[in-house]
Motif scaffolding. Structure first.
Motif, PDB file in Angstrom:
ATOM      1  N   ILE A  93       8.580  -8.835   6.595  1.00  0.00           N
ATOM      2  CA  ILE A  93       7.871  -8.910   7.672  1.00  0.00           C
ATOM      3  C   ILE A  93       9.237  -7.576   8.762  1.00  0.00           C
ATOM      4  CG2 ILE A  93       8.053  -9.588   9.785  1.00  0.00           C
ATOM      5  CD1 ILE A  93       5.797 -10.755   8.720  1.00  0.00           C
ATOM      6  N   GLU A  94      10.344  -7.721   8.663  1.00  0.00           N
ATOM      7  CA  GLU A  94      11.289  -6.807   9.283  1.00  0.00           C
ATOM      8  C   GLU A  94      10.814  -5.325   8.617  1.00  0.00           C
ATOM      9  OE1 GLU A  94      13.396  -7.326  11.371  1.00  0.00           O
ATOM     10  OE2 GLU A  94      12.677  -9.678  11.390  1.00  0.00           O
ATOM     11  N   GLY A  95      10.500  -5.366   7.315  1.00  0.00           N
ATOM     12  CA  GLY A  95      10.093  -3.544   6.804  1.00  0.00           C
ATOM     13  C   GLY A  95       9.248  -3.236   7.258  1.00  0.00           C
ATOM     14  N   SER A  96       7.977  -4.590   7.431  1.00  0.00           N
ATOM     15  CA  SER A  96       6.478  -3.633   7.607  1.00  0.00           C
ATOM     16  C   SER A  96       6.392  -3.444   8.708  1.00  0.00           C
ATOM     17  CB  SER A  96       5.447  -4.899   7.795  1.00  0.00           C
ATOM     18  OG  SER A  96       5.450  -5.011   6.703  1.00  0.00           O
ATOM     19  N   MET A  97       7.571  -3.961  10.134  1.00  0.00           N
ATOM     20  CA  MET A  97       7.165  -3.529  11.783  1.00  0.00           C
ATOM     21  C   MET A  97       8.283  -2.241  11.591  1.00  0.00           C
ATOM     22  SD  MET A  97       7.173  -7.048  13.683  1.00  0.00           S
ATOM     23  CE  MET A  97       9.217  -7.672  12.874  1.00  0.00           C
ATOM     24  N   LYS A  98       9.176  -2.284  10.721  1.00  0.00           N
ATOM     25  CA  LYS A  98      10.185  -1.137  11.216  1.00  0.00           C
ATOM     26  C   LYS A  98       9.179  -0.111  11.135  1.00  0.00           C
ATOM     27  CE  LYS A  98      14.303   1.300   9.520  1.00  0.00           C
ATOM     28  NZ  LYS A  98      15.245   0.961   8.978  1.00  0.00           N
ATOM     29  N   ARG A  99       8.588  -0.271   9.798  1.00  0.00           N
ATOM     30  CA  ARG A  99       7.758   0.893   8.967  1.00  0.00           C
ATOM     31  C   ARG A  99       6.221   1.614  10.229  1.00  0.00           C
ATOM     32  NH1 ARG A  99       9.051  -1.490   4.466  1.00  0.00           N
ATOM     33  NH2 ARG A  99       6.980  -2.476   4.540  1.00  0.00           N
ATOM     34  N   LEU A 100       5.780   0.385  10.557  1.00  0.00           N
ATOM     35  CA  LEU A 100       4.890   0.508  11.379  1.00  0.00           C
ATOM     36  C   LEU A 100       5.278   0.463  12.894  1.00  0.00           C
ATOM     37  CD1 LEU A 100       2.495  -2.719  10.282  1.00  0.00           C
ATOM     38  CD2 LEU A 100       1.935  -0.503  10.316  1.00  0.00           C
ATOM     39  N   TYR A 154       0.741  -1.422   0.093  1.00  0.00           N
ATOM     40  CA  TYR A 154      -0.353  -0.061   0.026  1.00  0.00           C
ATOM     41  C   TYR A 154       0.957   1.245  -0.506  1.00  0.00           C
ATOM     42  CZ  TYR A 154      -3.780  -3.385   1.318  1.00  0.00           C
ATOM     43  OH  TYR A 154      -5.153  -4.250   1.234  1.00  0.00           O
ATOM     44  N   GLY A 155       0.894   1.507  -1.319  1.00  0.00           N
ATOM     45  CA  GLY A 155       1.350   3.096  -1.401  1.00  0.00           C
ATOM     46  C   GLY A 155       3.276   3.206  -1.675  1.00  0.00           C
ATOM     47  N   LYS A 156       3.385   1.466  -1.646  1.00  0.00           N
ATOM     48  CA  LYS A 156       4.523   0.900  -1.902  1.00  0.00           C
ATOM     49  C   LYS A 156       5.327   0.907  -0.678  1.00  0.00           C
ATOM     50  CE  LYS A 156       5.358   1.897  -6.940  1.00  0.00           C
ATOM     51  NZ  LYS A 156       6.184   2.659  -7.733  1.00  0.00           N
ATOM     52  N   GLY A 157       4.711   0.779   0.498  1.00  0.00           N
ATOM     53  CA  GLY A 157       5.307   1.041   2.574  1.00  0.00           C
ATOM     54  C   GLY A 157       4.698   1.825   2.839  1.00  0.00           C
ATOM     55  N   GLU A 158       3.867   3.319   2.214  1.00  0.00           N
ATOM     56  CA  GLU A 158       4.742   4.732   2.747  1.00  0.00           C
ATOM     57  C   GLU A 158       3.343   4.762   3.807  1.00  0.00           C
ATOM     58  OE1 GLU A 158       5.830   7.350   2.979  1.00  0.00           O
ATOM     59  OE2 GLU A 158       7.798   5.897   1.737  1.00  0.00           O
ATOM     60  N   SER A 159       2.053   3.494   3.202  1.00  0.00           N
ATOM     61  CA  SER A 159       0.831   4.203   3.962  1.00  0.00           C
ATOM     62  C   SER A 159       1.472   3.349   5.929  1.00  0.00           C
ATOM     63  CB  SER A 159       0.214   2.784   3.525  1.00  0.00           C
ATOM     64  OG  SER A 159      -0.991   3.467   2.260  1.00  0.00           O
ATOM     65  N   GLU A 160       2.281   2.116   5.581  1.00  0.00           N
ATOM     66  CA  GLU A 160       2.826   1.579   6.726  1.00  0.00           C
ATOM     67  C   GLU A 160       3.278   2.662   7.478  1.00  0.00           C
ATOM     68  OE1 GLU A 160       2.958  -3.616   6.184  1.00  0.00           O
ATOM     69  OE2 GLU A 160       4.502  -2.522   5.764  1.00  0.00           O
ATOM     70  N   GLN A 161       4.364   2.879   6.908  1.00  0.00           N
ATOM     71  CA  GLN A 161       5.434   4.354   7.254  1.00  0.00           C
ATOM     72  C   GLN A 161       3.702   5.402   8.250  1.00  0.00           C
ATOM     73  OE1 GLN A 161       8.743   4.562   7.597  1.00  0.00           O
ATOM     74  NE2 GLN A 161       7.894   5.368   8.477  1.00  0.00           N
ATOM     75  N   ARG A 162       3.512   5.681   7.457  1.00  0.00           N
ATOM     76  CA  ARG A 162       2.237   7.251   8.014  1.00  0.00           C
ATOM     77  C   ARG A 162       1.915   6.395   9.516  1.00  0.00           C
ATOM     78  NH1 ARG A 162       3.924   8.774   5.431  1.00  0.00           N
ATOM     79  NH2 ARG A 162       3.090   9.767   3.483  1.00  0.00           N
TER      80      ARG A 162
END
Length: 306
Positions: free
Chosen positions: A100-107, A52-60
């Protein structure tokens, strides 16, 4: 808000979930407002995905959560991975672990309440996925697991190799997207609606006690737009208005209540970022439309009864 036992487990979460796939378009302050609004309405379940948003939705979401009054432990956070946009679906160990690692970091979290495989990978090796899930659970990174857009045989093929129960299957379902029920109504007929496109997914899920998470509950087509107050669908909106007037809630609420009325006990994922629309959608909580109203809305959406 009413709570559901997801996948027949003891894990209870709100029957309406907050889908964050459009959150990349918001500022951090706007995202924080959306999160606070959803939580104040009783929503404690958040759905996201690494694409979602190339990871930006998780980051936001991760940045915004820090600015809200909501604590991480007050929410159930779910994300998905496996789609390499425009290229492939990838259930390999390397891809899933990195995702998973990337998602947890962004979230901004150190564990996920739920992780879903995002669309089926024809090259899936169930034994490999089983090892991945075991390691993720052993390391405390993921508490629960599920899938998205799997048919019953794909679901069983994977489940038979796992030590964990797959609790949810996230699928598209709304008043304007009903193939999961059309072919059952048109059973033993030769028209287009009698075609079985998903292998009796609703019936399978009810028998297996799997929670279906309905995405795009207000959309028609494949992300073509919303049907609420859309002049393309006058008959449906007229019927929605009729039921809306009776219950004194919004059309969004009635469209969500139509899904919740089905005995499969689905969870509805709303994707709006507009605080007013979030509040409107949450009005579905506590509304149980009648059997006749359910059928009238189904027919007004362009469906027929043989």
């Amino acid at each position: 808000m009413k709570q559901l036992n997801l996948g027949g487990s003891n894990w209870q979460a709100s029957q309406i979930a907050f889908g964050a796939w459009r959150m990349d378009a918001l500022s951090v302050d706007q995202a924080a407002k959306a999160i606070d609004t959803a939580y104040d309405c009783g929503i404690n379940f958040v759905d996201n995905a690494d694409m979602y948003g190339k990871g930006e939705s998780e980051q936001r979401f991760g940045d915004a959560l820090k600015k809200t009054s909501v604590k991480r432990e007050d929410l159930f956070i779910q994300t998905k991975a496996a789609i390499v946009l425009g290229e492939k679906y990838d259930f390999s160990r390397e891809h899933i672990m990195n995702a998973i690692e990337g998602s947890m970091k962004r979230l901004g979290v150190d564990y996920l309440d739920s992780f879903l495989l995002h669309r089926p990978d024809p090259l899936m090796e169930p034994e490999e996925v089983a090892e991945i899930f075991d390691d993720l659970q052993k390391e405390g990174k993921v508490r629960h697991f599920g899938v998205s857009n799997f048919n019953p045989q794909q679901f069983l093929l994977l489940q038979e190799s796992l030590n964990q129960r797959l609790l949810v299957n996230q699928v598209q379902f709304s008043l304007m997207h009903t193939p999961m029920i059309d072919h059952g109504i048109h059973s033993n007929m030769a028209d287009d609606r009698s075609i079985n496109r998903d292998g009796e997914l609703i019936e399978f899920s009810r028998r297996m006690d799997v929670t279906l998470q309905a995405w795009s509950p207000f959309q028609y087509g494949f992300f073509e737009g919303v049907f609420i107050d859309n002049p393309k669908f006058p008959e449906l909106n007229q019927e929605l208005q009729k039921v809306t007037d009776k219950y004194e809630v919004s059309k969004n609420a009635i469209a969500a209540a139509w899904i919740l009325r089905h005995p499969a006990k689905m969870q509805v994922i709303i994707g709006t970022m507009n605080p007013k629309h979030i509040i409107d959608s949450c009005q579905a909580d506590g509304i149980e439309i009648t059997r006749q109203e359910w059928y009238d809305l189904y027919k007004a959406a362009g469906n027929d009864l043989p």
